[in-house]
Scaffold this motif. Structure first.
Motif, PDB file in Angstrom:
ATOM      1  N   ARG A 114     -17.549 -11.941   8.784  1.00 10.17           N
ATOM      2  CA  ARG A 114     -17.788 -12.180   7.353  1.00 10.17           C
ATOM      3  C   ARG A 114     -17.262 -13.543   6.951  1.00 10.17           C
ATOM      4  NH1 ARG A 114     -14.471 -11.680   3.017  1.00 10.17           N
ATOM      5  NH2 ARG A 114     -16.112 -11.098   1.598  1.00 10.17           N
ATOM      6  N   MET A 120     -13.704 -10.940  -3.674  1.00 12.99           N
ATOM      7  CA  MET A 120     -13.813  -9.504  -3.368  1.00 12.99           C
ATOM      8  C   MET A 120     -12.697  -8.765  -4.096  1.00 12.99           C
ATOM      9  SD  MET A 120     -13.448  -7.863   0.409  1.00 12.99           S
ATOM     10  CE  MET A 120     -14.966  -7.358   1.127  1.00 12.99           C
ATOM     11  N   HIS A 123      -8.936  -3.489  -2.834  1.00 12.09           N
ATOM     12  CA  HIS A 123      -9.344  -2.184  -2.308  1.00 12.09           C
ATOM     13  C   HIS A 123      -8.418  -1.800  -1.171  1.00 12.09           C
ATOM     14  CE1 HIS A 123     -11.315  -5.197   0.244  1.00 12.09           C
ATOM     15  NE2 HIS A 123     -11.339  -4.288   1.203  1.00 12.09           N
ATOM     16  N   ASP A 125      -8.812   0.172   2.766  1.00 15.14           N
ATOM     17  CA  ASP A 125      -9.849   0.567   3.714  1.00 15.14           C
ATOM     18  C   ASP A 125      -9.479   1.810   4.512  1.00 15.14           C
ATOM     19  OD1 ASP A 125     -12.097  -1.295   3.431  1.00 15.14           O
ATOM     20  OD2 ASP A 125     -10.587  -2.815   3.862  1.00 15.14           O
ATOM     21  N   GLN A 139      -6.844  -2.990  10.349  1.00 15.34           N
ATOM     22  CA  GLN A 139      -7.809  -4.074  10.468  1.00 15.34           C
ATOM     23  C   GLN A 139      -7.178  -5.273  11.144  1.00 15.34           C
ATOM     24  OE1 GLN A 139      -8.829  -3.263   6.554  1.00 15.34           O
ATOM     25  NE2 GLN A 139     -11.017  -3.419   6.913  1.00 15.34           N
ATOM     26  N   THR A 154      -7.848 -14.298   2.334  1.00 18.00           N
ATOM     27  CA  THR A 154      -7.429 -12.931   2.016  1.00 18.00           C
ATOM     28  C   THR A 154      -6.261 -12.953   1.039  1.00 18.00           C
ATOM     29  OG1 THR A 154      -7.792 -12.575   4.393  1.00 18.00           O
ATOM     30  CG2 THR A 154      -6.886 -10.723   3.139  1.00 18.00           C
ATOM     31  N   TRP A 188      -3.487  -5.814   9.590  1.00 25.45           N
ATOM     32  CA  TRP A 188      -2.886  -5.095   8.474  1.00 25.45           C
ATOM     33  C   TRP A 188      -3.199  -3.603   8.532  1.00 25.45           C
ATOM     34  CZ3 TRP A 188      -6.605  -9.020   7.179  1.00 25.45           C
ATOM     35  CH2 TRP A 188      -7.820  -8.576   6.677  1.00 25.45           C
ATOM     36  N   HIS A 194      -5.735  -5.103  -0.749  1.00 26.73           N
ATOM     37  CA  HIS A 194      -6.166  -6.453  -0.357  1.00 26.73           C
ATOM     38  C   HIS A 194      -7.492  -6.816  -1.008  1.00 26.73           C
ATOM     39  CE1 HIS A 194      -8.011  -3.861   2.713  1.00 26.73           C
ATOM     40  NE2 HIS A 194      -8.879  -4.823   2.968  1.00 26.73           N
ATOM     41  N   THR A 196     -10.145 -10.768  -1.620  1.00 25.92           N
ATOM     42  CA  THR A 196     -10.248 -12.185  -1.233  1.00 25.92           C
ATOM     43  C   THR A 196     -10.389 -13.030  -2.500  1.00 25.92           C
ATOM     44  OG1 THR A 196     -12.655 -12.425  -1.106  1.00 25.92           O
ATOM     45  CG2 THR A 196     -11.556 -11.623   0.884  1.00 25.92           C
ATOM     46  N   ARG A 205     -16.163 -19.764   5.895  1.00 23.33           N
ATOM     47  CA  ARG A 205     -14.834 -19.168   6.138  1.00 23.33           C
ATOM     48  C   ARG A 205     -15.088 -17.885   6.940  1.00 23.33           C
ATOM     49  NH1 ARG A 205     -12.439 -14.098   5.225  1.00 23.33           N
ATOM     50  NH2 ARG A 205     -10.249 -14.350   4.892  1.00 23.33           N
ATOM     51  N   ILE A 209     -13.798  -9.383  11.876  1.00 27.96           N
ATOM     52  CA  ILE A 209     -12.890  -8.330  11.417  1.00 27.96           C
ATOM     53  C   ILE A 209     -13.189  -7.036  12.162  1.00 27.96           C
ATOM     54  CG2 ILE A 209     -12.050  -7.031   9.422  1.00 27.96           C
ATOM     55  CD1 ILE A 209     -12.779  -9.424   7.700  1.00 27.96           C
TER      56      ILE A 209
END
Ligand SMILES: O=C(O)CCC(=O)C(=O)O
Length: 285
Positions: A114, A120, A123, A125, A139, A154, A188, A194, A196, A205, A209
């Motif tokens: 990504r 972003m 959230h 995950d 992640q 991030t 993490w 987290h 972005t 960029r 991931i």
């Protein structure tokens, strides 16, 4: 790479929710992945299909999905050496006794490339917020460009993985901007809040991931069935485990009744109910 050892990194993830490992990837590997990211293009038809069922958070970046199947050579980067030791330390189930403890018993949920576009939102995950030391989803982001405040790096809220709460929306004064250089890796606990930043520089960029999870958590794709025969034959045992070949959902009880299969019984899943049944099975009638 620094002289820290896996147990130090694990300790940092447990305590702060994340760790940044400097110069973790050989520059030539990072460059090769970057070349792949910048030259890959979905066709218009594929792009339309992807946009039709896009998840909300995927709208904030350029994404290339399912890298594990597009680049079968990549998984070892995440599951061997120091990275692998960290993943095992965070995600192996100590009661999974039919796989030797020096191998992984966790699985891969997803692997995508990504590059940030918009900001972003915050959230988690892990999908479930909960307290305690037991990490379920991790992640690992391999940075292929320098990741900066200007190009959408991030944001993380240190220690928020221990809050047991979903991520509050809006600016967070406790967040840190995790700037990184090409070849660094951030790992993490996916409970961490987290997000972005927006990519105001509008330069690439790219980050690769990988999301890894305990063996009983659902994978993003059905890797055990999606992997080709040719790719399957080329995989080492640790890769087969991480793709889910020891813990996939069987079609019925004649395929297997064990949720956690050992390495002596790794095989491709069946696609046909009939082929699994004894000829006089009541399921035929
Ligand atoms: O690109 C990043 O730094 C974070 C991406 C992210 O939050 C995610 O993939 O869930």
């Amino acid at each position: 790479m620094s002289s820290m050892i896996a147990s130090d990194y694990i300790e940092q993830v447990r305590k702060n929710g994340y760790v940044l490992i400097k110069r973790a990837i050989d520059p030539s590997i990072a460059q090769n992945l970057l070349d792949f990211a910048t030259s890959f293009e979905y066709s218009d038809v594929e792009r339309d299909a992807l946009l039709k069922n896009q998840q909300r958070l995927n709208g904030y970046g350029n994404n290339i999905f399912n890298i594990a199947l597009k680049r079968p050579d990549i998984l070892p980067l995440f599951i061997r050496d120091v990275q692998g030791e960290i993943m095992k330390g965070l995600l192996n189930d100590r009661y999974y006794s039919s796989i030797p403890a020096d191998l992984p018993n966790y699985i891969m949920r997803a692997m995508l490339l990504r590059s940030s576009l918009g900001a972003m939102p915050y959230h988690i995950d892990s999908f479930i917020p909960y307290q305690g030391d037991h990490t379920s989803v991790v992640q690992s982001a391999i940075f292929l460009n320098n990741s900066t405040i200007e190009n959408g790096c991030t944001l993380l809220v240190p220690r928020s993985h221990l809050k047991g709460e979903y991520a509050p929306q809006g600016d967070n004064p406790d967040a840190i901007a995790l700037e990184a250089e090409m070849g660094d890796i951030a790992i993490w606990d996916s409970r961490i809040w987290h997000a972005t930043l927006e990519n105001t520089a509008k330069t690439d960029r790219w980050a690769l991931i990988g999301t890894f999870a305990r063996w009983y958590i659902k994978q993003a794709f059905d890797y055990p069935r999606a992997i080709s025969d040719q790719m399957y034959e080329s995989l080492a045992v640790d890769e087969k485990i991480v793709y889910g070949y020891c813990s996939y959902t069987p079609l019925n009880e004649f395929e297997k009744t064990e949720l956690k299969t050992g390495i002596d019984n790794i095989k491709r899943p069946s696609n046909s109910v009939k082929s699994l049944l004894p000829p006089d099975s009541f399921l035929f009638s």
